[in-house]
Design a protein around this motif. Structure first.
Motif, PDB file in Angstrom:
ATOM      1  N   UNK A 187     -17.181   8.384  -2.436  1.00 18.11           N
ATOM      2  CA  UNK A 187     -18.796   9.323  -1.527  1.00 18.11           C
ATOM      3  C   UNK A 187     -19.112   9.791  -1.056  1.00 18.11           C
ATOM      4  N   UNK A 188     -17.472   9.885  -0.532  1.00 18.89           N
ATOM      5  CA  UNK A 188     -17.467  11.503   0.194  1.00 18.89           C
ATOM      6  C   UNK A 188     -16.075  11.994   0.455  1.00 18.89           C
ATOM      7  N   UNK A 189     -15.892  11.730  -1.090  1.00 20.30           N
ATOM      8  CA  UNK A 189     -14.554  12.813  -1.832  1.00 20.30           C
ATOM      9  C   UNK A 189     -13.916  13.628  -1.045  1.00 20.30           C
ATOM     10  N   UNK A 190     -13.999  14.477  -0.828  1.00 13.99           N
ATOM     11  CA  UNK A 190     -12.903  16.000   0.099  1.00 13.99           C
ATOM     12  C   UNK A 190     -13.934  15.861   1.255  1.00 13.99           C
ATOM     13  N   UNK A 191     -14.377  15.362   1.546  1.00 11.92           N
ATOM     14  CA  UNK A 191     -14.615  15.416   3.568  1.00 11.92           C
ATOM     15  C   UNK A 191     -13.193  14.354   4.331  1.00 11.92           C
ATOM     16  N   UNK A 192     -13.203  14.556   5.177  1.00 10.76           N
ATOM     17  CA  UNK A 192     -12.581  12.938   6.392  1.00 10.76           C
ATOM     18  C   UNK A 192     -13.154  12.340   6.542  1.00 10.76           C
ATOM     19  N   UNK A 193     -12.401  11.116   6.930  1.00 11.32           N
ATOM     20  CA  UNK A 193     -13.532   9.984   7.241  1.00 11.32           C
ATOM     21  C   UNK A 193     -12.990   8.971   8.876  1.00 11.32           C
ATOM     22  N   UNK A 194     -14.053   8.233   9.197  1.00 15.74           N
ATOM     23  CA  UNK A 194     -13.640   8.142  10.427  1.00 15.74           C
ATOM     24  C   UNK A 194     -14.561   6.613  10.014  1.00 15.74           C
ATOM     25  N   UNK A 195     -13.669   5.851  10.497  1.00 17.72           N
ATOM     26  CA  UNK A 195     -14.299   4.188   9.509  1.00 17.72           C
ATOM     27  C   UNK A 195     -13.967   3.145  10.337  1.00 17.72           C
ATOM     28  N   UNK A 196     -14.930   2.952  10.594  1.00 15.23           N
ATOM     29  CA  UNK A 196     -15.072   1.788  11.513  1.00 15.23           C
ATOM     30  C   UNK A 196     -14.850  -0.388  11.203  1.00 15.23           C
ATOM     31  N   UNK A 197     -13.644  -0.750  11.124  1.00 15.06           N
ATOM     32  CA  UNK A 197     -13.603  -1.518  10.829  1.00 15.06           C
ATOM     33  C   UNK A 197     -13.044  -3.092  11.537  1.00 15.06           C
ATOM     34  N   UNK A 198     -13.562  -4.504  10.813  1.00 19.89           N
ATOM     35  CA  UNK A 198     -13.016  -5.191  12.006  1.00 19.89           C
ATOM     36  C   UNK A 198     -11.284  -5.008  12.473  1.00 19.89           C
ATOM     37  N   UNK A 199     -10.837  -5.620  13.908  1.00 19.79           N
ATOM     38  CA  UNK A 199      -9.817  -5.733  13.764  1.00 19.79           C
ATOM     39  C   UNK A 199      -8.512  -6.844  12.838  1.00 19.79           C
ATOM     40  N   UNK A 200      -9.028  -7.052  12.846  1.00 19.72           N
ATOM     41  CA  UNK A 200      -8.104  -8.080  11.563  1.00 19.72           C
ATOM     42  C   UNK A 200      -7.566  -7.311  10.387  1.00 19.72           C
ATOM     43  N   UNK A 201      -7.884  -6.449   9.771  1.00 20.95           N
ATOM     44  CA  UNK A 201      -8.372  -5.960   8.532  1.00 20.95           C
ATOM     45  C   UNK A 201      -6.236  -5.410   8.260  1.00 20.95           C
ATOM     46  N   UNK A 202      -6.372  -6.038   7.172  1.00 17.15           N
ATOM     47  CA  UNK A 202      -5.072  -6.008   6.235  1.00 17.15           C
ATOM     48  C   UNK A 202      -4.801  -4.319   6.380  1.00 17.15           C
ATOM     49  N   UNK A 203      -3.838  -4.224   6.971  1.00 13.19           N
ATOM     50  CA  UNK A 203      -3.034  -2.335   6.825  1.00 13.19           C
ATOM     51  C   UNK A 203      -2.673  -2.007   5.726  1.00 13.19           C
ATOM     52  N   UNK A 204      -1.645  -2.923   5.096  1.00 15.56           N
ATOM     53  CA  UNK A 204      -1.466  -2.015   3.638  1.00 15.56           C
ATOM     54  C   UNK A 204      -1.886  -2.231   3.037  1.00 15.56           C
ATOM     55  N   UNK A 205      -3.181  -2.602   3.032  1.00 17.95           N
ATOM     56  CA  UNK A 205      -4.416  -1.869   1.642  1.00 17.95           C
ATOM     57  C   UNK A 205      -5.059  -0.148   2.194  1.00 17.95           C
ATOM     58  N   UNK A 206      -4.597   0.111   3.327  1.00 19.53           N
ATOM     59  CA  UNK A 206      -5.119   1.154   3.391  1.00 19.53           C
ATOM     60  C   UNK A 206      -4.317   1.989   3.112  1.00 19.53           C
ATOM     61  N   UNK A 207      -2.621   2.356   2.648  1.00 20.43           N
ATOM     62  CA  UNK A 207      -1.777   3.011   2.849  1.00 20.43           C
ATOM     63  C   UNK A 207      -2.259   4.065   2.267  1.00 20.43           C
ATOM     64  N   UNK A 208      -2.874   3.751   0.309  1.00 17.73           N
ATOM     65  CA  UNK A 208      -3.006   4.993   0.065  1.00 17.73           C
ATOM     66  C   UNK A 208      -3.884   6.128   0.016  1.00 17.73           C
ATOM     67  N   UNK A 209      -4.711   5.996   1.559  1.00 17.33           N
ATOM     68  CA  UNK A 209      -5.674   6.407   1.416  1.00 17.33           C
ATOM     69  C   UNK A 209      -5.716   7.254   3.198  1.00 17.33           C
ATOM     70  N   UNK A 210      -5.492   6.068   4.216  1.00 14.02           N
ATOM     71  CA  UNK A 210      -6.089   6.677   5.242  1.00 14.02           C
ATOM     72  C   UNK A 210      -4.472   7.536   6.022  1.00 14.02           C
ATOM     73  N   UNK A 211      -4.348   7.692   7.035  1.00 10.91           N
ATOM     74  CA  UNK A 211      -3.533   8.528   7.473  1.00 10.91           C
ATOM     75  C   UNK A 211      -3.290   7.913   8.866  1.00 10.91           C
ATOM     76  N   UNK A 212      -4.230   7.135   9.735  1.00 15.35           N
ATOM     77  CA  UNK A 212      -4.306   6.212  10.760  1.00 15.35           C
ATOM     78  C   UNK A 212      -5.064   5.391  10.616  1.00 15.35           C
TER      79      UNK A 212
END
Length: 405
Positions: A187-212
């Motif tokens: 929905x926010x393609x083209x914008x930078x995002x900061x998304x709050x998630x649960x601390x136990x999130x699986x980091x491996x599912x983030x690699x395709x779009x997240x930077x940090x």
């Protein structure tokens, strides 16, 4: 419980009633008397006055200025703690961000800190009562009613806090968040995002779009993982950067996966030194235990376990230095196999016991009952309190009797 439209109208236009309710004790013992007094004076609005007063008291433990804010029980429980929002705002300010849309703004915690950091912030929320409360709480920022998946504010940076709890408890899968993280990103393609998630999130599912991803704790309690798109990386590296953000009082420790660490299991672990260190939960969840060890010249007791050990304390060894290093520290007095712990504690006339466990199937409360410590029968209590660190080293369960520092 959320307010009706009529209740919010009343709270927004009756400062005297709100002030009167704020002065009431509203304890279990006084509740009936206080509620009767409110009903006599304010009729059907007594409930909303009790809700506001109690919610403000809860929110004041985590939100700056909450004593003057409009807040209800759900928003008080869900609100981002001020130290976390303050750190995020400072982080965005340091990156040169000038305009942000908080598309799940709730009662306005993030908006308040973004504004204080000098960032132009606009809020949005689908809940009409949250929009009204945020507008009252942070009048400096515009707040609109809108769906997070249908953006109406064309800001270059978006903050979002999808619901992390469902009917079955805390949500860890990004597809189960409300709204789901993949849909939010689209929905926010083209914008930078900061998304709050649960601390136990699986980091491996983030690699395709997240930077940090920042795993953040406040005074030893892990609060959230905030996932940033690559344009908001504090340390551009071309890959996902994990950071542990440890906030304790006025101190802030930031550890990054870009720091050096020992990758070899055999070299990363060794026998117990003079001290044992229990890293902050943010460091553990961010997978940065060995990075912390490398920084201080420590090592792990076992390469699979998060306890660290070493011969020296951080800094000058003062309690402030230890806390600022993101650990609890213990001086090792004796190491015994777990099955010999009771005899060792009896010999030390132990009566008070703190038990920390990693890697061993032991329930501290049940173990404490099983030990049946009686201490010094002469009644002397000095020096009879200990901290016991229980962990697995290779295939053995070991107990370290320690003095907490």
């Amino acid at each position: 419980m959320p307010y009706s439209r009529e209740e919010l109208d009343f709270l927004l236009s009756n400062d005297q009633a709100v002030t009167y309710a704020a002065d009431l004790e509203l304890s279990a013992a006084s509740e009936l008397k206080d509620l009767t007094a409110l009903q006599k004076l304010f009729g059907q609005h007594a409930r909303s006055l009790v809700e506001l007063t109690r919610s403000r008291r809860v929110a004041s433990r985590k939100i700056d200025s909450a004593a003057q804010w409009l807040v209800d029980s759900p928003s008080a429980q869900q609100a981002t703690p001020s130290p976390v929002a303050r750190f995020r705002s400072k982080n965005l300010e340091d990156l040169g961000v000038e305009w942000v849309a908080d598309v799940t703004c709730s009662i306005g915690t993030e908006l308040a800190h973004l504004h204080q950091a000098g960032i132009h912030a606009v809020g949005a929320d689908l809940d009409e009562s949250r929009v009204r409360m945020a507008s009252h709480n942070v009048p400096e920022c515009a707040v609109v009613r809108a769906d997070a998946l249908r953006p109406v504010v064309d800001a270059p940076v978006v903050i979002a806090d999808p619901a992390r709890r469902g009917s079955s408890g805390r949500i860890h899968r990004i597809t189960d968040l409300m709204p789901p993280l993949p849909e939010l990103i689209a929905a926010h393609k083209g914008r930078e995002l900061a998304v709050k998630c649960a601390p136990g999130i699986d980091f491996t599912v983030l690699s395709q779009w997240a930077g940090q991803v920042d795993v953040v704790s406040v005074d030893g309690e892990v609060k959230e993982a905030c996932v940033y798109t690559p344009g908001l990386q504090a340390e551009p590296s071309g890959q996902l950067v994990r950071r542990a953000v440890v906030l304790r009082g006025k101190t802030c420790l930031v550890l990054s996966s870009t720091l050096p660490y020992e990758s070899d299991d055999a070299a990363a672990a060794g026998p117990a030194g003079r001290y044992i260190f229990d890293p902050d939960g943010a460091i553990v969840r961010a997978g940065l235990v060995r990075h912390l060890a490398h920084r201080h010249g420590w090592w792990q007791l076992d390469p699979r376990i998060a306890y660290l050990t070493g011969e020296s304390l951080p800094g000058d060894g003062h309690s402030e230095d230890i806390r600022a290093a993101g650990v609890r520290a213990f001086r090792v007095e004796e190491a015994v196999p777990l099955k010999k712990l009771k005899a060792a504690l009896t010999a030390r006339k132990a009566v008070r016991l703190e038990i920390l466990v990693r890697g061993v199937d032991v329930d501290p409360d049940q173990l404490r009952k099983k030990l049946k410590l009686k201490g010094d029968k002469g009644g002397k209590k000095e020096g009879t309190g200990w901290s016991v660190v229980i962990t697995r080293i290779e295939d053995s369960a070991m107990a370290f009797i320690c003095t907490a520092l």
